[in-house]
Design an enzyme around this catalytic site. Structure first.
Site, PDB file in Angstrom:
ATOM      1  N   LYS A 236       0.693  -1.328  -0.035  1.00 17.33           N
ATOM      2  CA  LYS A 236      -0.055   0.092  -0.218  1.00 17.33           C
ATOM      3  C   LYS A 236       0.816   1.098   0.028  1.00 17.33           C
ATOM      4  O   LYS A 236       1.826   1.020   0.273  1.00 17.33           O
ATOM      5  CB  LYS A 236      -0.803   0.240   1.273  1.00 17.33           C
ATOM      6  CG  LYS A 236      -1.995  -0.988   1.278  1.00 17.33           C
ATOM      7  CD  LYS A 236      -3.171  -0.587   0.106  1.00 17.33           C
ATOM      8  CE  LYS A 236      -4.220  -1.696   0.208  1.00 17.33           C
ATOM      9  NZ  LYS A 236      -5.137  -1.705   1.395  1.00 17.33           N
ATOM     10  N   ARG A 277      -3.956 -10.429   3.777  1.00 18.20           N
ATOM     11  CA  ARG A 277      -4.232 -10.503   2.212  1.00 18.20           C
ATOM     12  C   ARG A 277      -3.232  -9.828   1.892  1.00 18.20           C
ATOM     13  O   ARG A 277      -2.782  -8.530   1.861  1.00 18.20           O
ATOM     14  CB  ARG A 277      -5.614  -9.827   2.065  1.00 18.20           C
ATOM     15  CG  ARG A 277      -6.129  -9.552   0.949  1.00 18.20           C
ATOM     16  CD  ARG A 277      -7.415  -8.926   0.575  1.00 18.20           C
ATOM     17  NE  ARG A 277      -7.860  -8.846  -0.865  1.00 18.20           N
ATOM     18  CZ  ARG A 277      -7.674  -8.051  -1.746  1.00 18.20           C
ATOM     19  NH1 ARG A 277      -6.624  -6.718  -1.531  1.00 18.20           N
ATOM     20  NH2 ARG A 277      -7.862  -8.047  -3.065  1.00 18.20           N
TER      21      ARG A 277
END
Length: 297
Positions: A236, A277
């Site tokens: 991210k 995840r």
């Protein structure tokens, strides 16, 4: 921190989270994912499906417990994809993966029609970034097929989010906002008879850099909601921000955020994450092994 009382029924399968945390592998069947978009596209429909399934099976071999298949990018500013195109991208992959493997399959969608067709094709989990708020009918689908649900906290739709949101000053009430948002999602799901629920705080979705790190630091506080926690930290942009050496330099690109992802996942595990995840299964598996040896997973 260990949380060892979660067993979820995913249609015909049980997801046992009473011991070590689990790994969800990301399989993007899209041309514009922020990290691996287009990596499976060859221009040949049959070849693309084969490559996607091959990638999924490699993830299983490397230690993935769930494969999360998505046909629409949810990166900030991403354009909407209609249900027909999303089904075109995901259903053949789900069907072929189910034919070759009994791995748990999650469909990453907020559309009821896509979720239903994916479940009929063999998926067992609905992973909805909107927490069942973008398409209210998806809760009915989830209940009808007795699927498990991943409900995520988000602030706005992906198409309305901008990368600049990741650098805004943090609000002091981020934990309360996420808790209250996830509580609302949970109560809505329960009203539809859904009890197999996983919660995702939504790292990177409409949250500033500081807010993301506050959530990571206080992740364990979300267990007050009484549900297992999934974290999606993989590569991210807020991790890239920590790697930025000077404010006037570009944030390191997703390809350069693997080490930061490993560090963030390790912190998440110590703070009570039940599912990671990730894009990089082998590295996550090793992170999980070390955390488990230290009794943090």
């Amino acid at each position: 921190m260990k949380h060892s009382n979660y067993r979820l029924q995913c249609r015909d399968r049980e997801l046992d989270l009473t011991g070590q945390a689990k790994i969800m592998g990301i399989l993007n069947s899209t041309p514009d994912s922020f990290f691996d978009g287009g990596s499976l596209s060859t221009g040949s429909r049959t070849t693309d499906i084969d490559r996607a399934v091959e990638k999924a099976l490699k993830m299983v071999e490397e230690g993935a417990d769930i494969i999360d298949i998505g046909g629409e990018s949810t990166k900030p500013g991403a354009p909407k994809v209609d249900a027909e195109e999303e089904l075109h991208r995901t259903l053949p992959v789900i069907r072929e993966l189910r034919r070759q493997s009994d791995i748990l399959i999650s469909i990453d969608t907020y559309k009821a029609v896509v979720a239903e067709q994916a479940l009929l094709a063999g998926a067992q989990i609905i992973n909805d970034i909107s927490g069942f708020s973008f398409d209210p009918n998806i809760a009915t689908v989830c209940s009808r097929y007795r699927a498990a649900a991943v409900l995520m906290h988000t602030a706005g739709r992906p198409g309305n989010m901008k990368w600049s949101h990741q650098t805004q000053t943090a609000d002091t009430d981020i934990l309360d906002r996420v808790k209250n948002g996830l509580l609302d999602c949970t109560q809505n799901a329960e009203q539809h008879g859904i009890c197999n629920i996983i919660l995702d705080p939504g790292f990177g979705f409409g949250k500033s850099v500081s807010e993301n790190y506050t959530l990571l630091r206080h992740l364990h506080d979300l267990h007050v909601l009484g549900r297992p926690l999934l974290v999606g930290l993989s590569r991210k942009s807020f991790l890239g921000k920590a790697l930025q050496k000077h404010p006037d330099q570009d944030i390191p690109c997703p390809e350069k955020r693997l080490t930061a992802t490993i560090a963030a996942n390790a912190i998440a595990l110590t703070n009570g994450a039940n599912i990671l995840r990730v894009h990089d299964i082998a590295e996550a598996t090793e992170t999980l092994a070390v955390a488990a040896s230290a009794n943090f997973s």
